[in-house]
Design a protein around this motif. Structure first.
Motif, PDB file in Angstrom:
ATOM      1  N   ALA A 137      83.524  90.772  63.260  1.00  0.00           N
ATOM      2  CA  ALA A 137      84.960  90.705  62.996  1.00  0.00           C
ATOM      3  C   ALA A 137      85.564  89.430  63.351  1.00  0.00           C
ATOM      4  CB  ALA A 137      85.848  91.739  63.764  1.00  0.00           C
ATOM      5  N   GLY A 138      86.477  88.629  62.774  1.00  0.00           N
ATOM      6  CA  GLY A 138      87.312  87.733  63.198  1.00  0.00           C
ATOM      7  C   GLY A 138      86.563  86.408  62.585  1.00  0.00           C
ATOM      8  N   GLY A 139      86.561  85.866  61.305  1.00  0.00           N
ATOM      9  CA  GLY A 139      86.168  84.911  60.729  1.00  0.00           C
ATOM     10  C   GLY A 139      85.036  84.997  60.138  1.00  0.00           C
ATOM     11  N   VAL A 140      84.274  86.181  59.912  1.00  0.00           N
ATOM     12  CA  VAL A 140      82.985  86.386  58.891  1.00  0.00           C
ATOM     13  C   VAL A 140      83.567  86.789  57.589  1.00  0.00           C
ATOM     14  CG1 VAL A 140      80.952  87.508  58.595  1.00  0.00           C
ATOM     15  CG2 VAL A 140      81.614  86.895  60.999  1.00  0.00           C
ATOM     16  N   GLY A 141      83.520  85.591  56.779  1.00  0.00           N
ATOM     17  CA  GLY A 141      83.873  86.225  55.386  1.00  0.00           C
ATOM     18  C   GLY A 141      82.704  86.059  54.368  1.00  0.00           C
ATOM     19  N   ALA A 142      82.979  86.536  53.013  1.00  0.00           N
ATOM     20  CA  ALA A 142      81.922  86.694  52.156  1.00  0.00           C
ATOM     21  C   ALA A 142      81.558  85.175  51.598  1.00  0.00           C
ATOM     22  CB  ALA A 142      82.417  87.629  51.054  1.00  0.00           C
ATOM     23  N   ASP A 143      80.347  84.683  51.555  1.00  0.00           N
ATOM     24  CA  ASP A 143      80.236  83.568  51.023  1.00  0.00           C
ATOM     25  C   ASP A 143      80.220  83.511  49.504  1.00  0.00           C
ATOM     26  OD1 ASP A 143      77.964  81.579  49.343  1.00  0.00           O
ATOM     27  OD2 ASP A 143      78.102  80.951  51.461  1.00  0.00           O
ATOM     28  N   PRO A 144      80.844  82.563  48.677  1.00  0.00           N
ATOM     29  CA  PRO A 144      81.255  82.466  47.471  1.00  0.00           C
ATOM     30  C   PRO A 144      79.913  83.316  46.488  1.00  0.00           C
ATOM     31  CG  PRO A 144      82.150  80.533  48.302  1.00  0.00           C
ATOM     32  CD  PRO A 144      81.145  81.384  49.306  1.00  0.00           C
ATOM     33  N   ARG A 145      78.693  82.661  46.871  1.00  0.00           N
ATOM     34  CA  ARG A 145      77.502  83.162  46.410  1.00  0.00           C
ATOM     35  C   ARG A 145      77.190  84.465  46.591  1.00  0.00           C
ATOM     36  NH1 ARG A 145      73.888  78.280  49.032  1.00  0.00           N
ATOM     37  NH2 ARG A 145      75.315  79.118  50.580  1.00  0.00           N
ATOM     38  N   VAL A 146      77.261  84.962  47.629  1.00  0.00           N
ATOM     39  CA  VAL A 146      77.207  86.377  47.971  1.00  0.00           C
ATOM     40  C   VAL A 146      78.267  87.243  47.241  1.00  0.00           C
ATOM     41  CG1 VAL A 146      77.136  88.255  49.730  1.00  0.00           C
ATOM     42  CG2 VAL A 146      76.311  86.139  50.327  1.00  0.00           C
ATOM     43  N   ARG A 147      79.564  86.845  47.107  1.00  0.00           N
ATOM     44  CA  ARG A 147      80.417  87.455  46.236  1.00  0.00           C
ATOM     45  C   ARG A 147      80.304  87.415  44.617  1.00  0.00           C
ATOM     46  NH1 ARG A 147      85.892  88.627  46.871  1.00  0.00           N
ATOM     47  NH2 ARG A 147      85.843  87.583  48.873  1.00  0.00           N
ATOM     48  N   ARG A 148      79.535  86.385  44.292  1.00  0.00           N
ATOM     49  CA  ARG A 148      79.436  86.229  42.954  1.00  0.00           C
ATOM     50  C   ARG A 148      77.892  87.326  42.380  1.00  0.00           C
ATOM     51  NH1 ARG A 148      78.772  81.345  42.654  1.00  0.00           N
ATOM     52  NH2 ARG A 148      76.706  81.080  42.914  1.00  0.00           N
ATOM     53  N   VAL A 149      77.147  87.630  43.373  1.00  0.00           N
ATOM     54  CA  VAL A 149      75.897  88.208  42.998  1.00  0.00           C
ATOM     55  C   VAL A 149      76.390  89.759  43.326  1.00  0.00           C
ATOM     56  CG1 VAL A 149      73.714  89.318  44.219  1.00  0.00           C
ATOM     57  CG2 VAL A 149      74.236  86.603  44.053  1.00  0.00           C
ATOM     58  N   MET A 150      77.409  90.285  44.495  1.00  0.00           N
ATOM     59  CA  MET A 150      77.765  91.477  44.638  1.00  0.00           C
ATOM     60  C   MET A 150      78.496  91.904  43.442  1.00  0.00           C
ATOM     61  SD  MET A 150      76.299  93.039  47.046  1.00  0.00           S
ATOM     62  CE  MET A 150      77.256  94.327  47.183  1.00  0.00           C
ATOM     63  N   GLU A 151      79.573  90.932  42.699  1.00  0.00           N
ATOM     64  CA  GLU A 151      80.197  91.519  41.573  1.00  0.00           C
ATOM     65  C   GLU A 151      79.363  91.759  40.398  1.00  0.00           C
ATOM     66  OE1 GLU A 151      82.921  88.088  41.150  1.00  0.00           O
ATOM     67  OE2 GLU A 151      84.157  88.716  42.612  1.00  0.00           O
ATOM     68  N   GLU A 152      78.215  90.937  40.247  1.00  0.00           N
ATOM     69  CA  GLU A 152      77.342  91.023  39.203  1.00  0.00           C
ATOM     70  C   GLU A 152      76.778  92.659  39.183  1.00  0.00           C
ATOM     71  OE1 GLU A 152      74.898  87.743  39.196  1.00  0.00           O
ATOM     72  OE2 GLU A 152      76.195  86.655  37.849  1.00  0.00           O
ATOM     73  N   LEU A 153      76.262  92.789  40.728  1.00  0.00           N
ATOM     74  CA  LEU A 153      75.567  94.270  40.872  1.00  0.00           C
ATOM     75  C   LEU A 153      76.422  95.259  40.690  1.00  0.00           C
ATOM     76  CD1 LEU A 153      73.473  93.333  44.214  1.00  0.00           C
ATOM     77  CD2 LEU A 153      72.619  93.841  42.065  1.00  0.00           C
ATOM     78  N   ILE A 154      77.758  95.384  41.126  1.00  0.00           N
ATOM     79  CA  ILE A 154      78.735  96.280  41.366  1.00  0.00           C
ATOM     80  C   ILE A 154      79.019  96.714  39.722  1.00  0.00           C
ATOM     81  CG2 ILE A 154      81.091  96.883  41.680  1.00  0.00           C
ATOM     82  CD1 ILE A 154      80.545  95.351  44.349  1.00  0.00           C
ATOM     83  N   ALA A 155      79.203  95.640  38.918  1.00  0.00           N
ATOM     84  CA  ALA A 155      79.373  95.619  37.438  1.00  0.00           C
ATOM     85  C   ALA A 155      78.551  96.584  36.778  1.00  0.00           C
ATOM     86  CB  ALA A 155      79.685  94.316  36.700  1.00  0.00           C
ATOM     87  N   VAL A 156      77.186  96.409  37.404  1.00  0.00           N
ATOM     88  CA  VAL A 156      76.183  97.240  36.548  1.00  0.00           C
ATOM     89  C   VAL A 156      75.958  98.586  37.235  1.00  0.00           C
ATOM     90  CG1 VAL A 156      73.657  97.257  36.003  1.00  0.00           C
ATOM     91  CG2 VAL A 156      74.957  95.096  35.859  1.00  0.00           C
ATOM     92  N   GLU A 157      76.231  98.634  38.505  1.00  0.00           N
ATOM     93  CA  GLU A 157      75.538  99.991  39.281  1.00  0.00           C
ATOM     94  C   GLU A 157      76.805 100.626  40.004  1.00  0.00           C
ATOM     95  OE1 GLU A 157      71.439  99.976  40.585  1.00  0.00           O
ATOM     96  OE2 GLU A 157      72.075  98.017  41.545  1.00  0.00           O
ATOM     97  N   GLY A 158      77.991 100.088  40.037  1.00  0.00           N
ATOM     98  CA  GLY A 158      78.866 100.513  40.736  1.00  0.00           C
ATOM     99  C   GLY A 158      78.847 100.141  42.292  1.00  0.00           C
ATOM    100  N   PRO A 159      79.813 100.380  43.338  1.00  0.00           N
ATOM    101  CA  PRO A 159      79.550 100.015  44.434  1.00  0.00           C
ATOM    102  C   PRO A 159      78.803 100.497  45.453  1.00  0.00           C
ATOM    103  CG  PRO A 159      81.901 101.188  44.106  1.00  0.00           C
ATOM    104  CD  PRO A 159      81.323 100.726  42.800  1.00  0.00           C
ATOM    105  N   ALA A 160      78.839 101.971  45.434  1.00  0.00           N
ATOM    106  CA  ALA A 160      77.893 102.824  46.056  1.00  0.00           C
ATOM    107  C   ALA A 160      76.575 102.556  46.058  1.00  0.00           C
ATOM    108  CB  ALA A 160      78.456 104.331  45.893  1.00  0.00           C
ATOM    109  N   ARG A 161      76.030 102.404  44.810  1.00  0.00           N
ATOM    110  CA  ARG A 161      74.649 102.217  44.600  1.00  0.00           C
ATOM    111  C   ARG A 161      74.396 100.565  44.845  1.00  0.00           C
ATOM    112  NH1 ARG A 161      70.456 104.592  42.624  1.00  0.00           N
ATOM    113  NH2 ARG A 161      68.774 103.234  41.525  1.00  0.00           N
TER     114      ARG A 161
END
Length: 683
Positions: A137-161
């Motif tokens: 907690a406190g200051g740990v945010g998502a790196d833009p590159r991690v955000r980009r990869v996760m958005e692509e993964l979530i678009a294909v598989e959904g957030p749970a998978r």
């Protein structure tokens, strides 16, 4: 932008195919092969780097080529129309692994990725991600590159998978999160046994990152969800996974006492694993099972994963809390089923075996269902999870070799019971006669075959009378015979190889029992044997046993041999006195001796005892859990005469084969060296 290069092994892994498939693609769709086939085939991409032994290919070119090949889709997995989709998806996951050193710690990357999955589900695309209280907690945010990869993964598989996929990468990210996670087979079995939990209260007493809890169907519609996890990182990740699964009402606590002990309909527990057998620890696997049943509502069920050693330990003078907890669970009627899971099921604890306990609230003890899923899984094409589910649900007749109900307390004279202080592991208890076998017909067929193969034995074989018993005989465990003093167990000793020579007492170990070395080649001098005061020395008539990967036995006809572990011996206590009386001419009734060596050796090798093996790396059979039929001394004497003659004939035939083998080998050696010539004499 620098292009990404992949090897043939990378293509195999990312496209989720076998290495032969990739090699076949490259060979069949090579440029020259595609040209000769006409314009309808696109050539497999040519290497752009590497060596002839390890060529490297442009990843985007490979993906475009794979786009032409439709991919089969598995139920419950992401929908990939082509192998190209699957390949790009694998590249995204590998991209997360490469970011591990750039983002910081593996735990930080995983936490950020799961936070994005949680935010995606709760707040929608682009929603803010707020990290809850915890170590990140406190200051740990998502790196833009991690955000980009996760958005692509979530678009294909959904957030749970997508969150599940990231956690499966934990070991590749140098994190130990996957080491403690519940194995996938246990997750699928619990899901199948528990069924939908919609509208029910659910509790997980040792949640870790939630594999077991989140597998339960209908979890997002459960009336209440409570999880306990003392580790702050895993607690944080579990909260994110619950949100990613659409479960906003799940409560995650640090301590069990915080839960309030509200009654639950479903309780799941995968307790922390103890790396050694610690049956005398006050808090052990069955301690968690007792906690689980305290949470159950009147019709609730608990599913608890335990190492099998907690079910094997016998009750004795020095038994500890584990055996006491096991007896309490059985005597109070809590145990509904014990499912012994397939060996090597855990990807990280390959030397450990596990069982799943199905528990219920206290009641008058009913027969417990014992299921050997390891035996089911060894059948070709068997779906062991479906079979176990049907067995537990009571939807099929008992399979004598795989599952059976056993009473907790004796239901009649001589009946088997679980509260007898012995192992309750299914592999040790499921000892029905060889299934679907007409023993009389099989014996008669074997006798006819022997008479045809050995004509000189027809008269002797014809004298052997075989008939079917009117009433099936009862059995007694070897543990009972040992306690009664009828048998004595001789343990093999560990002897250094440097002390084994070619003179002295005969040594019998694994090699001799397997026939790799002839008995008598290895020996130990008496002056060396004194360094092993506990080493057992055999007597004539002792039965020698090797119980690894089955049961092998032989009778020591001469005695005076030294047993080397893992070989053990069994001594018939009354045999020495019986033989002494015979030797001195005293009147002896052959029926007075309850058991004889050859008969004992052959009974121990019977299929019903062979099938009792357990152990993940080395399959062993517990000597104490073998059993013997209760037959009269007169019948044993008759059987001993026949089996002894059979063994003598077998030894004679083995000797004949050995002499022919030696003759053939010498013929060949002489011819090969040009030293002899061989011809038939003129007649």
């Amino acid at each position: 932008m620098e292009r990404e290069l992949v090897s043939l092994s990378d293509i195999k892994e990312l496209a989720e195919v076998g290495r032969p498939t990739v090699s076949n693609w490259r060979r069949r769709y090579a440029a020259h092969a595609s040209a000769s086939a006409g314009g309808g085939r696109t050539a497999f991409p040519e290497p752009v780097g590497g060596t002839d032994a390890k060529p490297l290919f442009d990843a985007e070119e490979v993906a475009r080529w794979l786009d032409r090949r439709p991919a089969p889709n598995e139920p419950g997995g992401p929908h990939h129309r082509t192998y190209g989709d699957r390949f790009r998806h694998g590249l995204r996951l590998r991209g997360l692994v490469r970011l591990r050193h750039e983002v910081g710690s593996a735990e930080g990357l995983i936490t950020s990725a799961l936070a994005l999955a949680a935010g995606q589900e709760v707040d929608g695309p682009g929603g803010a991600v707020d990290l809850p209280d915890g170590p990140f907690a406190g200051g740990v945010g998502a790196d833009p590159r991690v955000r980009r990869v996760m958005e692509e993964l979530i678009a294909v598989e959904g957030p749970a998978r997508a969150a599940h996929r990231v956690l499966k990468l934990a070991d590749r990210l140098d994190s130990d999160l996957s080491v403690t996670a519940t194995p996938e087979p246990v997750v699928r079995l619990t899901e199948s046994l528990a069924g939908s939990v919609a509208g029910l209260r659910v509790v997980d007493l040792a949640a870790d990152t939630g594999n077991m809890l989140l597998s339960l169907p209908g979890l997002h519609r459960a009336s209440a969800i409570t999880a306990v996890e003392p580790d702050p990182l895993r607690r944080t990740l579990l909260r994110y996974r619950l949100l990613a699964h659409g479960v906003a009402h799940g409560q995650v606590y640090e301590e069990l006492e915080e839960t309030g002990h509200a009654a639950a309909d479903i309780v799941v527990v995968d307790p922390p694993y103890a790396p050694v057998e610690r049956e005398k620890d006050a808090v052990g696997p069955l301690h968690w099972a007792e906690h689980a049943v305290r949470f159950l509502a009147s019709e609730g069920r608990a599913y608890v994963l335990v190492p099998t050693w907690s079910l094997i330990r016998p009750r004795g003078q020095n038994h500890g809390p584990t055996v006491e907890a096991r007896d309490r669970l059985l005597s109070r009627g809590h145990v509904e089923a014990i499912v012994q899971l397939p060996r090597r099921m855990h990807p990280y604890l390959t030397g450990a075996e596990f069982a799943l306990l199905v528990l219920r609230p206290a009641r008058e003890p009913e027969p417990v269902l014992l299921v050997d899923a390891d035996r089911i899984a060894q059948r070709p094409g068997a779906d062991w999870i479906d079979e176990v589910t049907v067995a537990v649900a009571g939807g099929a007749a008992p399979g004598p070799e795989a599952w059976r109900r056993v009473p907790v307390r004796p239901s009649g004279p001589g009946t088997e019971r679980l509260l007898d202080g012995r192992s309750v592991l299914p592999a040790h208890r499921l000892t029905d006669p060889e299934p679907q076998t007409d023993h009389l017909r099989r014996v008669l067929d074997a006798r006819r075959s022997a008479a045809a193969a050995l004509p000189r034995l027809r008269d002797w074989l014809g004298e052997v009378d075989v008939s079917e018993r009117e009433v099936r005989g009862r059995h007694r465990k070897l543990a009972e015979h040992l306690r009664a003093g009828q048998l004595r167990l001789l343990s093999g000793h560990r002897i250094k190889d440097t002390d084994i020579a070619d003179t002295g007492l005969v040594v019998i170990g694994r090699e001799e029992m397997l026939g790799k070395l002839p008995v008598g080649r290895r020996r130990i001098a008496l002056e060396d044997l004194v360094r092993y005061p506990k080493a057992a020395t055999t007597e004539a008539g002792d039965v020698l046993l090797l119980t690894e990967h089955g049961v092998r036995s032989r009778v020591d006809e001469t005695g005076g041999c030294v047993l080397v572990a893992p070989v053990q011996g069994l001594r018939i206590a009354a045999l020495r006195e019986h033989r002494r009386r015979e030797a001195e001419g005293e009147p002896v009734d052959p029926a007075d001796l309850w058991m004889r060596p050859q008969t004992l050796a052959q009974l121990l090798q019977a299929p019903r005892n062979q099938r009792r093996s357990s152990g993940s790396l080395v399959r062993r059979v517990s000597v104490r859990d073998m059993d013997l039929p209760q037959v009269s001394g007169a019948e044993v004497a008759e059987a001993e005469a026949i089996l002894s003659e059979t063994e003598r004939l077998r030894a004679e035939l083995r000797h004949q084969l050995e002499t022919l083998d030696e003759l053939s080998a010498r013929f060949a050696a002489g011819l090969a060296d040009g030293a002899v010539t061989i011809r038939r004499r003129a007649t």
